[in-house]
Design an enzyme around this catalytic site. Structure first.
Site, PDB file in Angstrom:
ATOM      1  N   SER A  83      30.818  47.332  15.145  1.00 59.63           N
ATOM      2  CA  SER A  83      31.802  47.176  16.210  1.00 59.63           C
ATOM      3  C   SER A  83      31.546  48.125  17.366  1.00 59.63           C
ATOM      4  CB  SER A  83      33.214  47.432  15.673  1.00 59.63           C
ATOM      5  OG  SER A  83      33.318  48.763  15.177  1.00 59.63           O
ATOM      6  N   HIS A 134      30.328  40.080  14.598  1.00 58.56           N
ATOM      7  CA  HIS A 134      31.426  41.039  14.532  1.00 58.56           C
ATOM      8  C   HIS A 134      32.723  40.348  14.138  1.00 58.56           C
ATOM      9  CE1 HIS A 134      34.388  43.945  16.637  1.00 58.56           C
ATOM     10  NE2 HIS A 134      34.179  44.304  15.387  1.00 58.56           N
ATOM     11  N   GLU A 149      32.824  37.692  17.149  1.00 59.96           N
ATOM     12  CA  GLU A 149      31.960  37.888  18.311  1.00 59.96           C
ATOM     13  C   GLU A 149      30.510  37.744  17.854  1.00 59.96           C
ATOM     14  OE1 GLU A 149      34.317  40.954  21.222  1.00 59.96           O
ATOM     15  OE2 GLU A 149      33.485  41.797  19.389  1.00 59.96           O
ATOM     16  N   ASN A 162      36.548  45.060  22.493  1.00 60.12           N
ATOM     17  CA  ASN A 162      36.697  46.505  22.596  1.00 60.12           C
ATOM     18  C   ASN A 162      36.365  47.040  23.984  1.00 60.12           C
ATOM     19  OD1 ASN A 162      37.730  47.297  20.096  1.00 60.12           O
ATOM     20  ND2 ASN A 162      35.730  47.095  19.131  1.00 60.12           N
TER      21      ASN A 162
END
Length: 504
Positions: free
Chosen positions: A123, A144, A156, A194
């Site tokens: 991540s 991910h 992802e 993120n």
């Protein structure tokens, strides 16, 4: 390239919570699954734990007993990496250390065939860097998943610098065949979620550090006005302050200490004190037995104005006019140009925050709401010299509409407006730099962090120039560059104005 055939064996290396979750997803999709962990006995323990979760799915009528038994028969703990030799896909979910992951994949490459797809669930690390030491780096990608992997739909699919398009496509289609919603993205710090989500935490912390509002009030405004499922402080307590700060720090460092991603000193001190959130019993809130949850600041009841004059176009807050009428308050429209405002009986004005400070004693700002009709709380902000009667009248107006009112300090852009504007800005910047397509960014933010709208959906709803001008004004008051609008957002706003000019 199509998805892996369900008969193809899939391996998961690393049997913590995430590894077990990914293994369960592949198993339920019909694959034979091999579990491997470097620590003796962990793979067997993980297989037992997954079996227990399959039992619960049967109890909830999400699997039949026969499907559970077949899945259990396909789940095999592996004692050595050599037992993964015939796998078509290996997903890694080990500790977030580049050297550990690189060493693992070099060892795997000596075992599996050259047509085996290799994937990391990292991540925070560079997918390119993790796969950089491989002999065949083209078959390496990021997958991910979000925790808990069996429940959260988003994956992802990250293409590193050396990832072959065919490998990325196979990873994408396999995730979709597993019942997930994949989004394709480039290998950039934080990927999509993120990266674009940083302002949700950063702006809440900025409001706290500026002493504009306490954590409970910020959280209540984000939930009850902004429409977010959780506030930033309670969410970081759930994630873990150390985990959230680590991701923020990693993104900041990976962007060469770009000021837009600067970590919070307040959060650093919280981590240093050992207050990591729910898992330690204390974070921004106290979770120990018997501890009281602090209440958000809520204004005392105040009298509503007898009438309101509406000047100009209220833009995103236009729904307030109907709400005011429905509350039995007379609305007196007047012609006006530019940004709209509400004029109260004593001559003071009430307007949606525009990124400026409400420096006049005759002005009160109110914050953005996702839906002014559905919102149950509204934040107000005024200068320290504001006329007390004006602030009371503004409070009474929103209370007459059925809203709780939180009065916060005079911070440019307030809470919801500045948070949403910065999320929109980072989304435009990411798309302009080829990270992902707009529709994938919206999907990622809705599914990955449960935002009520994707950034591009928000931009369309608020107006193509809204975020740009709000951030430009915030930047005037806070010229560090952290809230300066990106070139991508500037170009978007400029194009929108050109279209409006051509149409007029």
């Amino acid at each position: 390239m199509t998805a892996l055939d369900p008969s193809s064996p899939v391996a998961v290396v690393g049997t913590g919570t995430m590894g077990q979750g990914i293994a369960q997803v592949a198993l339920v999709a019909g694959h034979p699954v091999r579990l491997y962990d470097a620590v003796d006995g962990r793979a067997r323990e993980a297989a037992d734990a997954i079996g227990a979760r399959l039992d619960r799915l049967v109890e909830k009528d999400r699997l039949t007993g026969a499907e559970r038994d077949a899945a259990r028969a396909r789940l095999v703990p592996a004692g050595t990496l050599g037992e993964l030799a015939d796998c078509a896909l290996v997903v890694e979910a080990v500790v977030e250390r580049l050297d550990v992951k690189q060493e693992l994949f070099r060892a795997l490459e000596d075992v599996v065939g050259d047509d085996c797809l290799l994937a990391t669930n990292t991540s925070s690390l560079s997918v390119t860097a993790v796969g950089g030491a491989l002999r065949v780096p083209g078959r390496f990608a990021g997958l991910h998943f979000f925790n808990p992997a069996p429940l959260l739909p988003l994956v992802e699919v990250v293409s590193g610098f050396a990832t072959d398009p065919a490998s990325a496509t196979r990873a994408y289609e396999t995730a979709r065949a597993w019942g997930k919603t994949p989004v394709a993205c480039a290998d950039t710090p934080g990927f999509v979620v993120n990266r674009v989500a940083r302002p949700f935490y950063a702006e809440a912390l900025a409001a706290y550090e500026a002493r504009a509002a306490d954590p409970a009030t910020v959280d209540a405004v984000l939930r009850e006005s902004g429409g977010f499922r959780m506030g930033a402080f309670e969410l970081t307590d759930l994630i873990g302050q150390d985990v959230n700060e680590s991701v923020t720090h990693s993104v900041w460092q990976s962007f060469f200490q770009d000021v837009r991603f600067t970590p919070s000193l307040a959060q650093r001190r919280l981590v240093e004190s050992g207050r990591l959130g729910r898992k330690s019993g204390q974070g921004w809130y106290d979770y120990r037995d018997g501890a009281d949850r602090p209440a958000p600041h809520t204004a005392e009841p105040a009298g509503a104005p007898a009438h309101v004059v509406v000047e100009g176009d209220l833009g995103p807050a236009a729904e307030l006019v109907a709400l005011i009428r429905e509350a039995g308050i007379e609305v007196r429209p007047e012609d006006g140009y530019g940004a709209g405002r509400l004029v109260l009986p004593d001559g003071g004005t009430l307007s949606l925050t525009d990124g400026q400070l409400p420096v006049s004693k005759d002005l009160v700002h109110f914050d953005l709401a996702l839906d002014y009709r559905a919102a149950t709380r509204i934040a107000l902000s005024a200068s320290r010299g504001v006329r007390p009667g004006l602030l009371s009248e503004a409070t009474g107006l929103f209370q007459a509409l059925g809203k709780k009112v939180s009065v916060i300090g005079d911070i440019p852009g307030m809470i919801v407006a500045r948070t949403v504007a910065r999320i929109i800005d980072l989304a435009f910047d990411a798309v302009a730099k080829g990270v992902a397509a707009p529709e994938d960014v919206d999907t990622a933010m809705r599914l990955g962090v449960n935002y009520p709208l994707g950034p591009f959906e928000w931009s369309r709803r608020l107006g193509d120039t809204w975020a740009y001008y709000l951030l430009a004004d915030v930047h005037e008051w806070e010229p560090s560059g952290r809230c300066a609008p990106s070139l991508a957002l500037h170009r978007h706003a400029e194009a929108a104005e050109d279209r409006e000019g051509a149409a007029s």
